[in-house]
Structures are given as C-alpha cells and as structure tokens.
Design an enzyme around this catalytic site. Structure first.
Site, mmCIF file in Angstrom:
data_model
loop_
_atom_site.group_PDB
_atom_site.id
_atom_site.type_symbol
_atom_site.label_atom_id
_atom_site.label_comp_id
_atom_site.label_asym_id
_atom_site.label_seq_id
_atom_site.Cartn_x
_atom_site.Cartn_y
_atom_site.Cartn_z
ATOM 1 N N ARG A 61 0.844 -1.188 0.000
ATOM 2 C CA ARG A 61 0.000 0.000 0.000
ATOM 3 C C ARG A 61 0.885 1.245 0.000
ATOM 4 O O ARG A 61 2.046 1.204 0.360
ATOM 5 C CB ARG A 61 -0.893 0.035 1.246
ATOM 6 C CG ARG A 61 -2.057 -0.943 1.208
ATOM 7 C CD ARG A 61 -2.865 -0.893 2.488
ATOM 8 N NE ARG A 61 -2.004 -1.071 3.650
ATOM 9 C CZ ARG A 61 -1.556 -0.099 4.430
ATOM 10 N NH1 ARG A 61 -1.908 1.167 4.213
ATOM 11 N NH2 ARG A 61 -0.765 -0.357 5.452
ATOM 12 N N LYS A 202 -8.066 -2.549 2.180
ATOM 13 C CA LYS A 202 -7.848 -1.670 3.320
ATOM 14 C C LYS A 202 -8.652 -0.369 3.168
ATOM 15 O O LYS A 202 -8.931 0.300 4.165
ATOM 16 C CB LYS A 202 -6.354 -1.392 3.502
ATOM 17 C CG LYS A 202 -5.599 -2.577 4.172
ATOM 18 C CD LYS A 202 -6.105 -2.878 5.542
ATOM 19 C CE LYS A 202 -5.313 -3.734 6.511
ATOM 20 N NZ LYS A 202 -4.595 -4.893 6.167
ATOM 21 N N HIS A 222 -8.381 -4.081 13.895
ATOM 22 C CA HIS A 222 -7.394 -4.693 13.006
ATOM 23 C C HIS A 222 -6.866 -5.941 13.711
ATOM 24 O O HIS A 222 -5.850 -5.889 14.403
ATOM 25 C CB HIS A 222 -6.264 -3.701 12.719
ATOM 26 C CG HIS A 222 -5.290 -4.168 11.692
ATOM 27 N ND1 HIS A 222 -3.947 -3.883 11.739
ATOM 28 C CD2 HIS A 222 -5.466 -4.902 10.574
ATOM 29 C CE1 HIS A 222 -3.342 -4.427 10.698
ATOM 30 N NE2 HIS A 222 -4.243 -5.049 9.981
ATOM 31 N N SER A 240 1.369 -5.218 10.716
ATOM 32 C CA SER A 240 1.763 -6.097 9.621
ATOM 33 C C SER A 240 2.978 -6.942 9.994
ATOM 34 O O SER A 240 3.952 -6.439 10.557
ATOM 35 C CB SER A 240 2.075 -5.243 8.394
ATOM 36 O OG SER A 240 2.320 -6.081 7.303
ATOM 37 N N LYS A 244 -0.809 -12.169 12.780
ATOM 38 C CA LYS A 244 -2.272 -12.317 12.844
ATOM 39 C C LYS A 244 -2.747 -13.498 11.995
ATOM 40 O O LYS A 244 -3.471 -14.369 12.469
ATOM 41 C CB LYS A 244 -2.976 -11.039 12.350
ATOM 42 C CG LYS A 244 -2.818 -9.842 13.236
ATOM 43 C CD LYS A 244 -3.625 -8.658 12.737
ATOM 44 C CE LYS A 244 -3.234 -8.178 11.360
ATOM 45 N NZ LYS A 244 -1.844 -7.727 11.219
ATOM 46 N N THR A 245 -2.337 -13.494 10.729
ATOM 47 C CA THR A 245 -2.802 -14.539 9.817
ATOM 48 C C THR A 245 -2.223 -15.894 10.212
ATOM 49 O O THR A 245 -2.949 -16.882 10.320
ATOM 50 C CB THR A 245 -2.409 -14.180 8.368
ATOM 51 O OG1 THR A 245 -3.021 -12.931 8.039
ATOM 52 C CG2 THR A 245 -2.884 -15.242 7.389
ATOM 53 N N ASP A 259 -7.964 -10.714 9.549
ATOM 54 C CA ASP A 259 -7.433 -9.339 9.532
ATOM 55 C C ASP A 259 -8.360 -8.219 10.036
ATOM 56 O O ASP A 259 -7.862 -7.248 10.588
ATOM 57 C CB ASP A 259 -6.995 -9.001 8.113
ATOM 58 C CG ASP A 259 -6.005 -7.850 8.049
ATOM 59 O OD1 ASP A 259 -4.992 -7.894 8.772
ATOM 60 O OD2 ASP A 259 -6.251 -6.896 7.299
ATOM 61 N N ARG A 324 2.341 -12.196 -1.517
ATOM 62 C CA ARG A 324 1.066 -12.462 -0.835
ATOM 63 C C ARG A 324 0.212 -13.455 -1.605
ATOM 64 O O ARG A 324 0.354 -13.615 -2.810
ATOM 65 C CB ARG A 324 0.245 -11.166 -0.753
ATOM 66 C CG ARG A 324 0.835 -10.108 0.133
ATOM 67 C CD ARG A 324 0.149 -10.111 1.474
ATOM 68 N NE ARG A 324 0.756 -9.115 2.359
ATOM 69 C CZ ARG A 324 0.325 -8.892 3.590
ATOM 70 N NH1 ARG A 324 -0.696 -9.559 4.077
ATOM 71 N NH2 ARG A 324 0.919 -7.997 4.339
HETATM 72 P P1 ATP Z 1 -0.587 -8.353 7.774
HETATM 73 O O1 ATP Z 1 -1.348 -7.360 8.615
HETATM 74 O O2 ATP Z 1 0.382 -7.684 6.863
HETATM 75 O O3 ATP Z 1 -1.492 -9.313 7.067
HETATM 76 P P2 ATP Z 1 0.005 -10.423 9.772
HETATM 77 O O4 ATP Z 1 -0.051 -9.901 11.168
HETATM 78 O O5 ATP Z 1 -1.139 -11.217 9.299
HETATM 79 O O6 ATP Z 1 0.371 -9.205 8.770
HETATM 80 P P3 ATP Z 1 1.556 -12.743 9.112
HETATM 81 O O7 ATP Z 1 1.130 -12.788 7.689
HETATM 82 O O8 ATP Z 1 0.954 -13.766 10.023
HETATM 83 O O9 ATP Z 1 1.352 -11.283 9.697
HETATM 84 O O10 ATP Z 1 3.133 -12.796 9.132
HETATM 85 C C1 ATP Z 1 3.949 -13.316 10.150
HETATM 86 C C2 ATP Z 1 5.219 -13.837 9.485
HETATM 87 O O11 ATP Z 1 6.217 -14.117 10.459
HETATM 88 C C3 ATP Z 1 4.942 -15.133 8.748
HETATM 89 O O12 ATP Z 1 5.699 -15.124 7.570
HETATM 90 C C4 ATP Z 1 5.446 -16.192 9.758
HETATM 91 O O13 ATP Z 1 5.865 -17.375 9.125
HETATM 92 C C5 ATP Z 1 6.627 -15.471 10.385
HETATM 93 N N1 ATP Z 1 7.008 -15.911 11.762
HETATM 94 C C6 ATP Z 1 8.226 -16.319 12.146
HETATM 95 N N2 ATP Z 1 8.268 -16.613 13.461
HETATM 96 C C7 ATP Z 1 7.039 -16.370 13.952
HETATM 97 C C8 ATP Z 1 6.453 -16.482 15.270
HETATM 98 N N3 ATP Z 1 7.155 -16.880 16.312
HETATM 99 N N4 ATP Z 1 5.143 -16.156 15.391
HETATM 100 C C9 ATP Z 1 4.430 -15.719 14.340
HETATM 101 N N5 ATP Z 1 4.934 -15.593 13.083
HETATM 102 C C10 ATP Z 1 6.221 -15.915 12.875
HETATM 103 MN MN MN Z 2 -2.485 -10.948 7.724
#
Ligand code: ATP
Ligand code: MN
Length: 538
Positions: A61, A202, A222, A240, A244-245, A259, A324
């Site tokens: 973004r 978003k 969020h 980010s 979360k995901t 999300d 993504r």
């Molecule tokens: P966005 O808001 O951009 O969607 P998000 O909060 O959903 O971000 P994720 O997509 O879950 O974030 O990204 C977390 C990344 O960190 C993943 O690539 C995951 O494999 C990696 N990772 C490594 N170690 C950890 C951990 N201990 N806990 C969570 N994620 C981890």
């Molecule tokens: Mn996510």
C-alpha cells in the site's frame, strides 16, 4: 471474450455515469476471471492451479497517497494529519469525471459483494475493475452474496479501481500519479496509478472504521479471530508481519477471520470473505493451512517460479518481501460460516519486537492493556540491505493507525469498556526476537509461540506462577508446556544483565516518548501502564 458469460447490462453502471464501456462483465465466477486474466496477459497459472500476478510498481500500500474528502460530513469527525490526508470535494469531482472518461471503451469487471459477515452491520459494495485478476481478488476478499441477492443489488458503497489511470498531481491535488481517495458523502473510493489490490481491501476497512463506531456503536478492529471447541473466541491484534494470519490458522481452532473484525454487544464478526497471507518462505511444514489454501481460485502476488517449472519458489524475494496470496476463507478447512464468534474470552496483542526485550508471552492488567493498545508497538527489521542491523520501532495506535479515520482514543475507549464489561484476559505476545536484538539473537520459534498461545487459551497459564517484569510491569509465566522455561524470560536468553536491561531501558524510553501525544487523553490507570526505566542500568 464473449465466451465469458457476457451480460450486456451496462445500465447498472448508468448511475455512476459509466455509459460507453466496451463490455461489462458482471459477477464472473473465479473460473471465468482466472481465464480472463490469462487471456488478457495479466498472469500465469502456477502448478497448484492458483493465478500468479504481478502488482507492478507498487508491491504494497502507499499510505502517503491515501486521501479522505474533507467536507461537511468529515470536517469535524476525521482525525486529520499524516494518516488521514484531506482533499477537497471539487478535486474529487473533477478526478471522478476524468476516471469515468478514461473507462470509456474499456472492458470492465464489476462485482457486487458484502463487507461484514453480520447481516445487521454489513456494507453492500459494488466494485468496478479494469483488471480481471483484481476482480477475482475482490471475489476472494469480500463476502459473496447468494445468487438471488445479486439480481437486485443496491450497493451503498462503490469502489472504482483503474491501476492504469494516472492522476496529474498538479491538476488533481494528489501527491503523485497514484492515489486512493475515500469520499464518505458520495460513498465511493477511487483508486488509480497502483495495482496493489490491498488498497481496495484496506480502503473498505477504513470506511468501516469510520462508520461502525460512530453510527452503529460497533468497535472495528485490526485483528484476526478464531474460536475453540468450547466456543471461546480469541482475537489477535497486531501490525503487519506480527502473526495475525499465521497464528489464527490453528488446526485445533476454527478460523473466523484473519485481519478485520467488528465487536458488537453480541458477537465478533469478520468484515471479509477471505484471507490475504504473506507467503515469504512459506512451507507446508510450518504453515500447512495456508500452504494448502493456495489452489485454484487463489491468487499469488509478486512471486516467481523455480526455473523451468510452474512450482512457486516462496523463498524468491526478487520482486518484494511482501509476496502475498489471497483466497476465499473456505479454502481453510476449519473456518466457521458465517464468520461470527461470541464475545472474546482472550485477546492477544502481537508484537514483533526486534530488540529482543519483550517476553514471548506475558499477561497484562487492564491499565497495561490500554497503554499497549494505544501505543501499538512493533519493530521493523531494516530489510536486507548490507550493513544495516539496527531495528526500527514502529508505534501505530490501536495496532492499525493507517486505517483509522477517527482519533485512536475513540477506539481505545470502546475497547476499554468492553474489557471491563466482559472481564477478558489480555496477553502480550512477542513473535519477534529473543536472546538479543536482530543480528545477535534469533526470532522466537513459531512452534514455541503456538505452544504459548495454546497454553493461554486452554487455561494452563491460569495455574502457573508469574513474576513481574521490572520495567514493563507485565506478568511473565514461569512455566509453559512445550516451551523451555529459559525461553519465557527474555533476560535469561541474553548473555548478561547489563546488555538486556540497557536495551530494555532504551525501548521503554521510546514507548514513553511516543506516548507523550496521548497523555492528555489517558487517565491514571492507563498512565500507570507506562514502562519504568531502571535507574540501576541508566
Ligand atoms: P498483515 O497485517 O500484513 O497481514 P500479519 O499480522 O497477518 O500481517 P503474518 O502474515 O501472520 O502477519 O506474518 C507473520 C510472518 O512471520 C509469517 O511469515 C510467519 O511465518 C513469520 N514468523 C516467524 N516466526 C514467527 C512467530 N514466532 N510467530 C508468528 N509468526 C512468525
Ligand atoms: Mn495478515
């Protein structure tokens, strides 16, 4: 293109002033859109059947190019500043006319959809796209109305997204040629100059973040959400890349959403119909649910194949680190339908602390929780540039400031009331570094983080001893099944006290500095959540 179930129903776009489009394709199926994208040269099919597309110059973004029309409706309600940039309604109207003229003679992909799994609160969307793959993205990410509902669909918010349309900053009042503009009075979002599809997702999130708290008394958040076998809902806030995901996809729990959610007086509901997951270094072993969701109907963005094959090389970051995938939530085997859960029993604040200071899991009192929610801390590692090892702090109020049109304290107050009313457990989870900062320590193992979250959710952590962090004040569990005890204490993972406490003091100072702008809004209970640097390590 006529084989694609063309409906020459241009009339539906009359109200938007779109009169002379070439073909208008209404609500095509994923198969038709995938086919259209291929025929139009927008992407390729990967070995799993997913559609692989590039988003072009923008692989994320562009927050500096996100505007809100400043008019009577928004003037005194939007929190104007670096995040919510104003643009006049005159500029908007002119740009709108230019975009409409640009759409003449083009093939358009139109999709009618919902945002909001709870019928009472949902928004009816119409999206007009010039790219087939972007319309498939909307199919995946928004909710899909039943067929009979589509026959007479009366949208109450419209997105027009034309990545190839460039604004003229001088004439149009934008910063550069790309833009995303929200107009709450005309109930419309215009997007141009960027093909990053996350702008649409978003954009609608920002719309809901404006409308729901003000007009419906619903807290928009969020966060991701899932639900256990005993019907206990958990939500995971985080900026980010904090997890979360990843962490909401849990084989033992059903996914509500990854999300964006709303919290009403009865439930938590997903705004979306799909997930948008990072795929950098994705493996089936570490993240099986997400890996298996990337099949026909899914889109993968900005990835590359192994040479001479159609197998995606998830380690390839030559286009961007922000690779993504988007897929409809049904691609996750254990997702609940509709995407609704009860009042949360547990709330997790996810942070990726690249300084290695915060404990991998700790318990927060209400005051601490409010302090951390308003702070919205995470850290970014400085990318892959040679020689750069210093992490950067990122404070983003309510773990989502870029999407919040109202003042952050508005959301914080609503959360505070709910925490009080429902007596929710709040956990701070550091998914980032341990044993030292980025460059010295290492990222906490995903399997450990999962084990800690499981222990919090099943009540195991209610029956262990705790000690209080001397600077941050959070409660650190002394034991957790599946996790070596020394991992639970950040201090113990570091080589010595002095290194750890100096770093902790320095992070605490950053929290305090960042919080200055919120001091006037915070009561004593919240201020008591502030970290206290240690004088013995000053
Ligand atoms: P966005 O808001 O951009 O969607 P998000 O909060 O959903 O971000 P994720 O997509 O879950 O974030 O990204 C977390 C990344 O960190 C993943 O690539 C995951 O494999 C990696 N990772 C490594 N170690 C950890 C951990 N201990 N806990 C969570 N994620 C981890
Ligand atoms: Mn996510």
């Amino acid at each position: 293109m006529t084989e694609l179930g063309l409906k020459s129903e241009v009339s539906g776009l009359d109200t938007l002033g779109i009169k002379n489009a070439n073909h208008v394709y209404w609500n095509l199926t994923p198969a038709e859109l995938t086919e259209a994208a291929i025929m139009r040269g927008e992407g390729q099919i990967a070995s799993t059947g997913a559609l692989m597309c590039d988003t072009g110059k923008f692989t994320g973004r562009s927050p500096k190019d996100r505007f809100i029309v400043q008019d009577d409706k928004t003037k005194d309600t939007v929190w104007w500043g670096d995040i919510n940039l104003p643009i006049s309604s005159e500029k908007f109207d002119k740009l709108y006319q230019k975009m409409i003229a640009h759409l003449e003679g083009k093939d358009l992909f139109v999709r009618d959809a919902y945002a909001g799994a709870d019928k009472t609160y949902r928004l009816k969307l119409r999206v007009v796209n010039t790219m087939a793959w972007q319309n498939l993205f909307c199919y995946n990410m928004f909710l899909r109305p039943e067929k009979y509902k589509l026959e007479r669909f009366d949208p109450n918010f419209t997105i027009i997204c034309a990545p190839e349309f460039m604004a003229d900053p001088e004439e149009d009042g934008t910063r550069q040629s790309n833009f995303a503009i929200i107009n709450f009075t005309k109930r419309m979002i215009l997007i141009g100059g960027t093909a990053y599809a996350g702008e649409m997702k978003k954009g609608i999130f920002s719309v809901l973040n404006y409308l729901l708290p003000q007009e419906r008394d619903v807290l928009s958040m969020h966060c991701s959400a899932n639900i256990g076998k005993r019907h206990d809902t958990a939500i995971f806030f985080g900026l980010s890349g904090t997890g979360k995901t990843t962490l909401s996809a849990d084989p033992n729990r059903s996914l509500i959403g990854d999300d964006e959610h709303g919290w009403t007086d009865k439930n938590v509901f997903n705004f979306e119909g799909g997930c948008y997951a990072k795929v950098i270094d994705l493996t089936r072993e570490k993240e099986p649910e997400i890996y298996d969701a990337i099949k026909f109907g899914a889109i993968i963005e900005n990835t590359r194949f192994y040479e001479g094959s159609r197998h995606v090389n998830y380690a390839d970051t030559s286009v961007t680190e922000n690779t993504r995938t988007s897929y409809p939530i049904e691609h996750i085997a254990n997702a609940v339908t509709p995407s609704i859960g009860g009042i949360p029993k547990n709330i997790f604040f996810l942070t990726c602390d690249a300084y290695g200071v915060l404990p991998p899991i700790s318990k927060l009192t209400k005051g601490l929780a409010m302090y951390h929610f308003i702070s919205g801390y995470t850290a970014k590692v400085a990318g892959t540039e040679a020689g750069i090892t210093e992490p950067e702090t990122a404070f983003s109020a309510c773990f989502g400031a870029p999407f919040l049109p109202l003042h952050p304290t508005r959301y914080a107050e609503m959360l505070g009331k709910k925490i009080e009313e429902y007596n929710v457990n709040i956990w701070l989870v550091n998914t980032g570094w341990s044993g030292g900062p980025y460059g010295v320590g290492s990222r906490i193992k995903l399997s450990y983080t999962r084990a800690m979250i499981t222990a919090a959710l099943n009540g195991t952590l209610d029956n262990v001893g705790y000690r209080t962090h001397s600077i941050f004040g959070c409660g650190i569990p002394l034991t957790c099944p599946g996790v070596p005890s020394e991992v639970l204490s950040p201090r113990e993972t570091w080589k010595n006290d002095i290194g750890y406490y100096k770093m902790a003091n320095s992070l605490a100072a950053k929290f305090i500095k960042n919080f200055e702008k919120f001091q006037d809004y915070a009561n004593d209970e919240i201020m008591a959540g502030s970290p206290r640097p240690r004088k013995d390590y000053a």
